[in-house]
Write a protein that holds these residues in place. Structure first.
Motif, PDB file in Angstrom:
ATOM      1  N   UNK A 305      10.718   7.490   0.178  1.00  0.00           N
ATOM      2  CA  UNK A 305      10.771   7.432   1.647  1.00  0.00           C
ATOM      3  C   UNK A 305       9.387   7.263   2.270  1.00  0.00           C
ATOM      4  N   UNK A 306       8.332   7.574   1.503  1.00  0.00           N
ATOM      5  CA  UNK A 306       6.967   7.443   1.998  1.00  0.00           C
ATOM      6  C   UNK A 306       6.270   6.192   1.469  1.00  0.00           C
ATOM      7  N   UNK A 307       6.992   5.402   0.688  1.00  0.00           N
ATOM      8  CA  UNK A 307       6.390   4.218   0.084  1.00  0.00           C
ATOM      9  C   UNK A 307       6.202   3.124   1.128  1.00  0.00           C
ATOM     10  N   UNK A 308       4.983   2.677   1.276  1.00  0.00           N
ATOM     11  CA  UNK A 308       4.658   1.580   2.185  1.00  0.00           C
ATOM     12  C   UNK A 308       3.546   0.769   1.540  1.00  0.00           C
ATOM     13  N   UNK A 309       3.353  -0.480   1.959  1.00  0.00           N
ATOM     14  CA  UNK A 309       2.255  -1.268   1.404  1.00  0.00           C
ATOM     15  C   UNK A 309       0.898  -0.599   1.592  1.00  0.00           C
ATOM     16  N   UNK A 310       0.692   0.002   2.740  1.00  0.00           N
ATOM     17  CA  UNK A 310      -0.591   0.640   3.019  1.00  0.00           C
ATOM     18  C   UNK A 310      -0.815   1.853   2.115  1.00  0.00           C
ATOM     19  N   UNK A 311       0.224   2.676   1.972  1.00  0.00           N
ATOM     20  CA  UNK A 311       0.090   3.857   1.113  1.00  0.00           C
ATOM     21  C   UNK A 311      -0.135   3.451  -0.334  1.00  0.00           C
ATOM     22  N   UNK A 312       0.619   2.467  -0.787  1.00  0.00           N
ATOM     23  CA  UNK A 312       0.494   2.050  -2.181  1.00  0.00           C
ATOM     24  C   UNK A 312      -0.856   1.379  -2.432  1.00  0.00           C
ATOM     25  N   UNK A 313      -1.326   0.565  -1.486  1.00  0.00           N
ATOM     26  CA  UNK A 313      -2.640  -0.068  -1.641  1.00  0.00           C
ATOM     27  C   UNK A 313      -3.731   0.983  -1.752  1.00  0.00           C
ATOM     28  N   UNK A 314      -3.625   2.039  -0.954  1.00  0.00           N
ATOM     29  CA  UNK A 314      -4.611   3.111  -1.015  1.00  0.00           C
ATOM     30  C   UNK A 314      -4.606   3.832  -2.345  1.00  0.00           C
ATOM     31  N   UNK A 315      -3.400   4.063  -2.884  1.00  0.00           N
ATOM     32  CA  UNK A 315      -3.295   4.734  -4.179  1.00  0.00           C
ATOM     33  C   UNK A 315      -3.839   3.862  -5.313  1.00  0.00           C
TER      34      UNK A 315
END
Length: 355
Positions: A305-315
């Motif tokens: 539910x928290x997966x987004x392109x921005x979050x994943x790119x940061x990780x």
């Protein structure tokens, strides 16, 4: 010695059964093995690929079904149990080993009633309903993760890790790869595929371009290929990967769901992961699996539910491009030994048999 291996439903149940059979045949070449699975085709196809004799039984699941569906399943599964009894009587196994799926319930119970020694193998942190029931009859219970909830009888249980196919473990190379491996499971995972492609677009704009191998499933294949082409990023895209060993050897980090078998293979190969648990898994067992790995330093969780392109790119930026962080996590996930079950289980069964 004679042995029946039984599993059904998904590759997560079937492939551990195959891995155990491989290990038994390696340590005890004279052992005869019969694979008993469902009639849906996957088990028979995989058994044939690995040279295992196969018999099919029709069985239906009951968890989460309507009363009408449960009634139909009861009739089907009663017939399945009697067919399992017939198979066991004719084959006369010394051991019946189940690795999950509803078919396992009928076959292991039939083995127990016919006097065979019985074992079950649980791939996940939260056990499935069938294995919870069969634990009452099993002589040995092999666990991939510690039984922190005390579901199984401790005197019969041992943490063995998950069985992983010999072809994967034996294909491991000493030199670590440098690629980012994106896995959505054999049928793909739409949320991972979408977020990963857009995350890589963000990273490319920042001048960060990893070597990418992306298994996206057949449904998303054309869309994923087009997206990489449109952004000018060279990526190796597959609908499905039959031989994972060479791909694992190229990878230094994965993005994946959190089924027990996936995490076991990553552990065996020493590949840390950004883990996105499948939110609809039974009893949310994928989240429990991922938490165990994360708590031991072998990966990092992003809830679906928290997966987004921005979050994943940061990780990806914080993990993949930080080599010290990555090396430490690789050591941690390898140290968990989640994929060491094949030889352990085979040796324990043969020891108990006096073979």
């Amino acid at each position: 010695m004679r042995m029946i291996i039984t599993a059904g439903g998904t590759g997560g149940h079937i492939m551990p059964a195959v891995a155990i059979a491989e290990a038994i045949r390696e340590l005890s070449p004279g052992t005869r093995i019969l694979f008993v699975g469902t009639d849906r085709g996957m088990e028979e196809r995989i058994a044939g690929l690995y040279g295992l004799d196969f018999t099919a039984i029709r069985a239906l699941g009951i968890k989460g079904k309507s009363p009408v569906q449960v009634g139909r399943a009861a009739v089907t599964n009663t017939a399945a149990f009697f067919k399992a009894l017939k198979i066991v009587r004719a084959y006369r196994p010394d051991w019946v080993v189940g690795t999950g799926g509803y078919i396992t319930g009928m076959v292991v119970l039939a083995g127990y009633l016919q006097g065979a020694a019985c074992a079950i193998q649980e791939q996940n942190s939260i056990p499935g309903l069938t294995n919870q029931i069969l634990s009452r009859f099993a002589n040995r219970i092999f666990l991939a993760f510690p039984d922190t909830r005390k579901v199984f009888p401790q005197r019969k249980s041992v943490v063995s890790g998950n069985p992983v196919r010999a072809g994967i473990i034996q294909g491991k190379k000493a030199e670590r790869g440098q690629s980012l491996l994106i896995l959505g499971g054999s049928l793909g995972a739409g949320s991972i595929n979408e977020a990963a492609v857009e995350a890589l677009r963000i990273l490319k704009q920042e001048g960060l371009v990893p070597d990418v191998v992306h298994q996206c499933g057949p449904r998303d294949y054309d869309r994923v290929v087009s997206a990489y082409r449109d952004m000018g990023l060279t990526a190796e895209v597959h609908a499905f990967i039959d031989d994972m060993a060479p791909v694992y050897n190229r990878a230094s980090m994965a993005i994946c769901r959190c089924g027990g078998l996936t995490l076991a293979e990553l552990s065996a190969m020493g590949i840390p992961a950004i883990m996105v648990p499948y939110p609809h898994a039974a009893d949310d067992h994928q989240t429990a699996n991922a938490r165990y790995v994360e708590s031991h330093g072998g990966g990092w969780i992003i809830p679906d539910r928290e997966l987004s392109p921005q979050r994943l790119a940061g990780e990806i930026k914080a993990r993949f491009f930080e080599r010290d962080t990555l090396e430490k996590a690789a050591s941690c996930i390898a140290g968990l030994g989640l994929g060491q079950g094949s030889q352990f289980i085979a040796q324990e069964i043969l020891r108990c048999s006096g073979a």
